[in-house]
Design a protein around this motif. Structure first.
Motif, PDB file in Angstrom:
ATOM      1  N   UNK A 164       2.394  11.122  -1.364  1.00  0.00           N
ATOM      2  CA  UNK A 164       2.182   9.938  -1.595  1.00  0.00           C
ATOM      3  C   UNK A 164       1.012   8.950  -2.412  1.00  0.00           C
ATOM      4  N   UNK A 165       0.615   8.383  -3.493  1.00  0.00           N
ATOM      5  CA  UNK A 165      -0.904   8.350  -4.251  1.00  0.00           C
ATOM      6  C   UNK A 165      -0.371   7.088  -4.189  1.00  0.00           C
ATOM      7  N   UNK A 166      -1.692   6.086  -4.136  1.00  0.00           N
ATOM      8  CA  UNK A 166      -2.297   4.444  -2.992  1.00  0.00           C
ATOM      9  C   UNK A 166      -2.974   4.004  -3.888  1.00  0.00           C
ATOM     10  N   UNK A 167      -2.695   3.390  -5.291  1.00  0.00           N
ATOM     11  CA  UNK A 167      -3.483   2.776  -6.434  1.00  0.00           C
ATOM     12  C   UNK A 167      -3.474   1.236  -5.926  1.00  0.00           C
ATOM     13  N   UNK A 168      -5.126   0.549  -6.051  1.00  0.00           N
ATOM     14  CA  UNK A 168      -4.790  -0.979  -6.453  1.00  0.00           C
ATOM     15  C   UNK A 168      -3.822  -1.385  -6.912  1.00  0.00           C
ATOM     16  N   UNK A 169      -3.096  -2.426  -6.885  1.00  0.00           N
ATOM     17  CA  UNK A 169      -2.693  -3.750  -7.276  1.00  0.00           C
ATOM     18  C   UNK A 169      -2.273  -3.305  -8.615  1.00  0.00           C
ATOM     19  N   UNK A 170      -4.210  -3.423  -9.289  1.00  0.00           N
ATOM     20  CA  UNK A 170      -4.886  -4.493 -10.642  1.00  0.00           C
ATOM     21  C   UNK A 170      -4.943  -5.684 -10.466  1.00  0.00           C
ATOM     22  N   UNK A 295       6.425   1.453  -3.390  1.00  0.00           N
ATOM     23  CA  UNK A 295       6.260   0.513  -1.588  1.00  0.00           C
ATOM     24  C   UNK A 295       4.722  -0.524  -2.523  1.00  0.00           C
ATOM     25  N   UNK A 296       4.731  -2.005  -2.169  1.00  0.00           N
ATOM     26  CA  UNK A 296       3.574  -3.062  -2.780  1.00  0.00           C
ATOM     27  C   UNK A 296       3.516  -3.103  -1.450  1.00  0.00           C
ATOM     28  N   UNK A 297       2.184  -2.486  -1.089  1.00  0.00           N
ATOM     29  CA  UNK A 297       1.460  -2.952   0.143  1.00  0.00           C
ATOM     30  C   UNK A 297       0.554  -3.632   0.422  1.00  0.00           C
ATOM     31  N   UNK A 298       0.202  -4.125  -0.386  1.00  0.00           N
ATOM     32  CA  UNK A 298      -1.245  -4.976  -1.156  1.00  0.00           C
ATOM     33  C   UNK A 298      -1.393  -4.318  -2.491  1.00  0.00           C
ATOM     34  N   UNK A 299      -1.806  -2.515  -1.948  1.00  0.00           N
ATOM     35  CA  UNK A 299      -2.066  -1.850  -2.909  1.00  0.00           C
ATOM     36  C   UNK A 299       0.127  -1.384  -3.777  1.00  0.00           C
ATOM     37  N   UNK A 300      -0.278  -0.386  -4.770  1.00  0.00           N
ATOM     38  CA  UNK A 300       0.624   0.548  -4.769  1.00  0.00           C
ATOM     39  C   UNK A 300       0.856   1.578  -3.810  1.00  0.00           C
ATOM     40  N   UNK A 301       1.994   1.638  -3.542  1.00  0.00           N
ATOM     41  CA  UNK A 301       1.920   3.606  -3.213  1.00  0.00           C
ATOM     42  C   UNK A 301       3.425   3.894  -3.573  1.00  0.00           C
TER      43      UNK A 301
END
Length: 433
Positions: A164-170, A295-301
């Motif tokens: 699972x890769x987590x990136x910032x929402x932008x 899944x949005x958790x502040x960031x995107x998962x």
């Protein structure tokens, strides 16, 4: 899906439907310049020399007791079937993330080797039926809830693993790095990542007819639990409505088994206030019981990628995803490459749409998915030096592009090609429920 937190529920103030809506809208997308990156790597735990033999609960218990004494930067948690998960801290660069998690994995593997065990990168256990290792109220309730949709839930809980890769929402504003574009890209690029990294074609020692049986299992547990919202120009609003209209998995109690209501949505719970009024803690918990592909958790998962073969196989999906989201040029190329795929969703949310079904079943044998994957991987490879990636990481991505993507293959095809009849072809293809 792992839950290191205890199950004690203390009295709290009830929240209304309007308060839930405001809270979800406020926490699901934290916008700003993309700066951080993270990864969660799940692994099956098998016997080192005889992987088809099941590992006993006693050995797993001893292993995890020993691992609690190992200093790690990543959070180590255990999944319901005994799978091991390492979750990185948010990293300021791809290089930092890779180095940190690699060091933790080296330390974990050293402990496993002492007991004749190994971490195995497969999206779905190819031999063993699902067996519960953790006996906790959360997982008792989850099992009862998911059993209503068939056996897929138990396989998902106990026999699957992912990267699972987590990136910032932008950014808040429009553009290649804007949060609306990144939310849309995550879902459509997600089908390409699913296809390119599919690595779970077997169950019970037989081909299932799906290159990502893991994704099949997620699809089988239903759109309310493992689906995403419709895509529109307001991701916050769409996700908030999805959270409110999703079924409540359980109502926690301080003692005894947790209630597992049938058909009760969070919206209905805030209105009806039975079996007790929901609290902020119930909302936080509800969010952890929703398993969409993004899944949005502040960031995107991004949750659609199967666990990968080899000790370092997880680095390639991490690097490719980071490049396609955080390098503006690569992000624009990826957007253009996957845009034609949007028509194949028929406007249906992922993963319950034709695009994700083809990606999970056929992977890169589908010509359009292969074409998009080639464009995306090529753009990612060009972007990695701009992100400061090491030569080892860049070479790993280049090797994957050559070995799999350009040839229209994925790791699942290697398993299906194994000698001895293991991959002789689909015998009794499984169907979606």
């Amino acid at each position: 899906m792992s839950d290191p937190v205890g199950g004690c529920v203390r009295p709290r103030t009830a929240v209304s439907e309007a308060e839930v809506e405001a809270l979800v809208r406020g926490i699901c997308f934290k916008t700003g310049p993309p700066r951080l990156l993270g990864v969660e790597v799940e692994w099956l735990v098998h016997e080192l020399r005889a992987p088809r033999l099941p590992v006993s609960p006693e050995r797993l218990r001893a292993l995890y007791t020993a691992l609690r004494g190992v200093p790690l930067r990543s959070a180590l948690t255990v999944e319901p079937g005994g799978q091991l998960e390492l979750s990185s801290l948010p990293a300021a660069s791809l290089t930092e993330c890779v180095r940190s998690v690699s060091a933790d994995l080296d330390a974990v593997r050293a402990v496993l080797r002492e007991d004749g065990l190994a971490l195995v990168g497969l999206g779905h256990d190819p031999w063993h039926p699902p067996r519960r290792y953790l006996r906790q109220p959360r997982y008792d309730a989850m099992e009862s809830c998911l059993d209503r949709t068939g056996p897929g839930g138990r396989f998902m809980m106990c026999a699957s693993a992912s990267v699972q890769v987590c990136v910032d929402a932008g950014h808040e504003e429009p553009g290649p790095l804007g949060h609306v574009r990144r939310w849309w890209l995550a879902h459509h690029l997600g089908a390409v990542l699913l296809a390119a990294f599919a690595n779970s074609p077997l169950s019970g020692g037989r081909p299932t007819g799906w290159r990502s049986t893991r994704q099949l299992r997620w699809t089988q547990i239903g759109s309310g639990r493992a689906g995403g919202p419709p895509l529109d120009s307001d991701p916050r609003g769409a996700w908030t409505r999805h959270v409110l209209d999703a079924p409540v998995m359980c109502v926690r109690r301080d003692g005894g088994p947790w209630d597992v209501p049938e058909g009760l949505t969070l919206r209905e719970w805030t209105r009806e206030l039975v079996p007790r009024p929901p609290t902020r803690e119930d909302l936080d918990y509800h969010l952890t019981t929703l398993f969409p592909p993004v899944r949005p958790r502040g960031h995107l998962e991004l949750r659609m990628i199967d666990a990968q073969p080899g000790d370092d196989g997880w680095i390639v999906p991490l690097a490719v995803t980071a490049a396609l989201f955080d390098d503006p040029e690569a992000a624009e190329t990826a957007y253009r490459a996957v845009k034609p795929l949007a028509e194949r969703t028929l406007g249906l949310p992922a993963p319950h749409n034709p695009l994700y079904e083809v990606a999970a079943r056929d992977a890169l044998t589908d010509p359009e998915l292969r074409e998009a994957a080639v464009a995306c991987f090529t753009a990612a490879l060009a972007a990695l030096p701009r992100l400061g990636a090491t030569a080892d990481v860049t070479n790993a991505v280049a090797g994957y592009l050559e070995r799999y993507v350009l040839r229209g293959r994925c790791p699942a095809d290697d398993l299906l090609d194994m000698p001895g009849g293991v991959g002789a072809g689909p015998h009794g293809r499984e169907t979606r429920s």
